[in-house]
Design a protein around this motif. Structure first.
Motif, mmCIF file in Angstrom:
data_model
loop_
_atom_site.group_PDB
_atom_site.id
_atom_site.type_symbol
_atom_site.label_atom_id
_atom_site.label_comp_id
_atom_site.label_asym_id
_atom_site.label_seq_id
_atom_site.Cartn_x
_atom_site.Cartn_y
_atom_site.Cartn_z
ATOM 1 N N ASP A 130 -13.948 -61.759 -8.524
ATOM 2 C CA ASP A 130 -12.940 -60.826 -9.742
ATOM 3 C C ASP A 130 -13.408 -61.373 -11.329
ATOM 4 N N GLU A 131 -14.823 -61.955 -11.588
ATOM 5 C CA GLU A 131 -15.057 -62.666 -13.227
ATOM 6 C C GLU A 131 -14.878 -61.666 -13.407
ATOM 7 N N LEU A 132 -15.091 -60.179 -13.696
ATOM 8 C CA LEU A 132 -15.379 -59.594 -14.331
ATOM 9 C C LEU A 132 -13.884 -58.874 -15.367
ATOM 10 N N GLU A 133 -12.624 -58.589 -14.260
ATOM 11 C CA GLU A 133 -11.538 -59.164 -14.993
ATOM 12 C C GLU A 133 -11.355 -60.184 -15.588
ATOM 13 N N ALA A 134 -11.244 -61.316 -15.005
ATOM 14 C CA ALA A 134 -11.174 -62.116 -15.679
ATOM 15 C C ALA A 134 -11.621 -62.332 -16.714
ATOM 16 N N GLN A 135 -12.939 -62.330 -17.092
ATOM 17 C CA GLN A 135 -13.300 -62.167 -18.549
ATOM 18 C C GLN A 135 -13.031 -61.205 -19.061
ATOM 19 N N SER A 136 -12.924 -59.355 -18.782
ATOM 20 C CA SER A 136 -12.350 -59.029 -19.824
ATOM 21 C C SER A 136 -10.612 -59.706 -19.953
ATOM 22 N N ARG A 137 -9.868 -60.269 -18.929
ATOM 23 C CA ARG A 137 -8.790 -60.562 -19.335
ATOM 24 C C ARG A 137 -8.482 -61.760 -20.450
ATOM 25 N N LEU A 138 -9.668 -62.420 -20.698
ATOM 26 C CA LEU A 138 -9.561 -63.732 -21.356
ATOM 27 C C LEU A 138 -10.034 -62.937 -22.504
ATOM 28 N N ALA A 139 -10.723 -62.481 -22.967
ATOM 29 C CA ALA A 139 -11.577 -61.685 -24.040
ATOM 30 C C ALA A 139 -10.666 -61.564 -24.799
ATOM 31 N N LEU A 140 -9.233 -60.416 -24.336
ATOM 32 C CA LEU A 140 -7.854 -60.143 -25.125
ATOM 33 C C LEU A 140 -7.217 -61.034 -25.018
ATOM 34 N N VAL A 141 -7.247 -62.117 -24.637
ATOM 35 C CA VAL A 141 -5.712 -63.363 -24.518
ATOM 36 C C VAL A 141 -6.940 -64.314 -25.862
ATOM 37 N N SER A 142 -7.926 -64.127 -26.153
ATOM 38 C CA SER A 142 -8.291 -65.330 -27.607
ATOM 39 C C SER A 142 -8.592 -64.569 -28.724
ATOM 40 N N ASP A 143 -8.318 -63.591 -27.900
ATOM 41 C CA ASP A 143 -8.583 -62.054 -29.437
ATOM 42 C C ASP A 143 -6.639 -62.366 -29.726
ATOM 43 N N ARG A 144 -6.087 -62.597 -29.500
ATOM 44 C CA ARG A 144 -4.766 -62.276 -29.698
ATOM 45 C C ARG A 144 -4.560 -63.799 -29.850
ATOM 46 N N LEU A 145 -4.334 -64.471 -29.062
ATOM 47 C CA LEU A 145 -4.285 -65.917 -29.972
ATOM 48 C C LEU A 145 -5.132 -66.695 -31.731
ATOM 49 N N ALA A 146 -6.612 -66.333 -31.763
ATOM 50 C CA ALA A 146 -7.021 -66.255 -33.046
ATOM 51 C C ALA A 146 -6.419 -65.023 -34.185
ATOM 52 N N ARG A 147 -5.744 -64.179 -33.312
ATOM 53 C CA ARG A 147 -4.568 -63.420 -34.412
ATOM 54 C C ARG A 147 -3.462 -63.809 -34.802
ATOM 55 N N HIS A 148 -3.004 -64.024 -33.854
ATOM 56 C CA HIS A 148 -1.815 -65.454 -34.031
ATOM 57 C C HIS A 148 -1.733 -66.516 -34.369
ATOM 58 N N LEU A 149 -2.871 -66.740 -35.144
ATOM 59 C CA LEU A 149 -3.661 -68.702 -36.137
ATOM 60 C C LEU A 149 -3.512 -67.884 -37.294
ATOM 61 N N ARG A 150 -4.735 -66.400 -37.182
ATOM 62 C CA ARG A 150 -4.607 -66.630 -38.912
ATOM 63 C C ARG A 150 -3.678 -65.696 -39.043
#
Length: 267
Positions: A130-150
């Motif tokens: 399920d690597e593609l699913e994990a990649q998709s979920r990671l992309a959204l999580v990383s984006d949300r983390l960066a938005r929090h920090l900014r």
């Protein structure tokens, strides 16, 4: 002698994640140490107390904790029964280095959406294939983390229909052998997070859900054609027969074997 810890660790085949670490500690105390990665932590039981840059913090089960790379920290249980935690060690390139200072100042993120998505990412990483699913979920999580920090609002983005349809064409051409989200982003000259958002808005499902549907459809045809289930799994792009069965049941509502037997009974 303290209770024996319960630990599981592995390196997933997902770009951006260096290690997954699940642990249950009754009385372990971490000394001061550093990591060469972003440490993304959620606590499932108990509470963790830690020092980061000479400031004391707590990690209860309701929050997400993000510790920056190369910054010393420690950690121990803040509750009598110890704690159970799940950790993702993310490559330093997953979040901009310029945000390290922000993470030092504010490592605790109170965001139920983010907490739920990190949990879902862990669940996905437990299943090979399920690597593609994990990649998709990671992309959204990383984006949300960066938005929090900014300290940026999570405002809706306009859907890019052309990008979404271009990604669907790539997925149609490679759903059996698989395509990583990073490769798709390079081919389409778009950020991988934008690909996930654009595709989801245009088609009402994430890219990994679309790929799974295409694979299940192919598996159905192969099963009805008489191909044995183990061969169907690899021929349709699944990691193994267990991977096929799990997704086949979820989509079709029955097992591949029972589905194949219905075809035999029809003649």
């Amino acid at each position: 002698m303290g209770a024996r810890p319960d630990i599981t660790a592995w390196r997933p085949r997902v770009e951006g994640i260096k290690e997954v670490f699940h642990a249950r500690f009754a009385d372990h105390a971490y000394p001061m140490h550093t990591h060469d990665a972003w440490t993304l932590l959620i606590v499932d039981e108990g509470m963790v107390r830690y020092d980061l840059d000479r400031q004391e913090h707590g990690a209860p089960s309701s929050v997400v904790t993000l510790l920056p790379p190369h910054v010393p920290h420690n950690g121990d249980a803040a509750t009598p029964g110890g704690f159970r935690k799940r950790v993702l060690y993310l490559n330093t390139g997953e979040i901009d280095a310029e945000l390290v200072g922000r993470a030092v100042d504010s490592p605790v993120l109170r965001d139920p959406w983010l907490r739920r998505r990190v949990h879902q990412l862990h669940r996905t990483l437990e299943h090979p294939g399920d690597e593609l699913e994990a990649q998709s979920r990671l992309a959204l999580v990383s984006d949300r983390l960066a938005r929090h920090l900014r300290d940026e609002p999570d405002t809706p983005q306009v859907s890019d229909r052309r990008t979404a349809h271009a990604l669907r064409e790539l997925l149609d051409a490679s759903f059996v052998e698989g395509l990583t989200l990073r490769d798709a982003a390079e081919r389409l000259h778009a950020h991988h997070t934008h690909l996930v958002r654009a595709f989801s808005r245009e088609f009402g499902m994430a890219p990994h859900q679309y790929v799974t549907g295409r694979r299940v459809d192919l598996a159905r045809r192969l099963l009805l054609g008489g191909m044995p289930a183990p061969e169907v799994a690899t021929s349709a792009g699944f990691y193994d027969q267990s991977h096929l069965s799990r997704h086949f049941r979820r989509v079709v509502g029955t097992s591949p074997g029972r589905y194949a037997r219905t075809a035999s009974a029809a003649y």
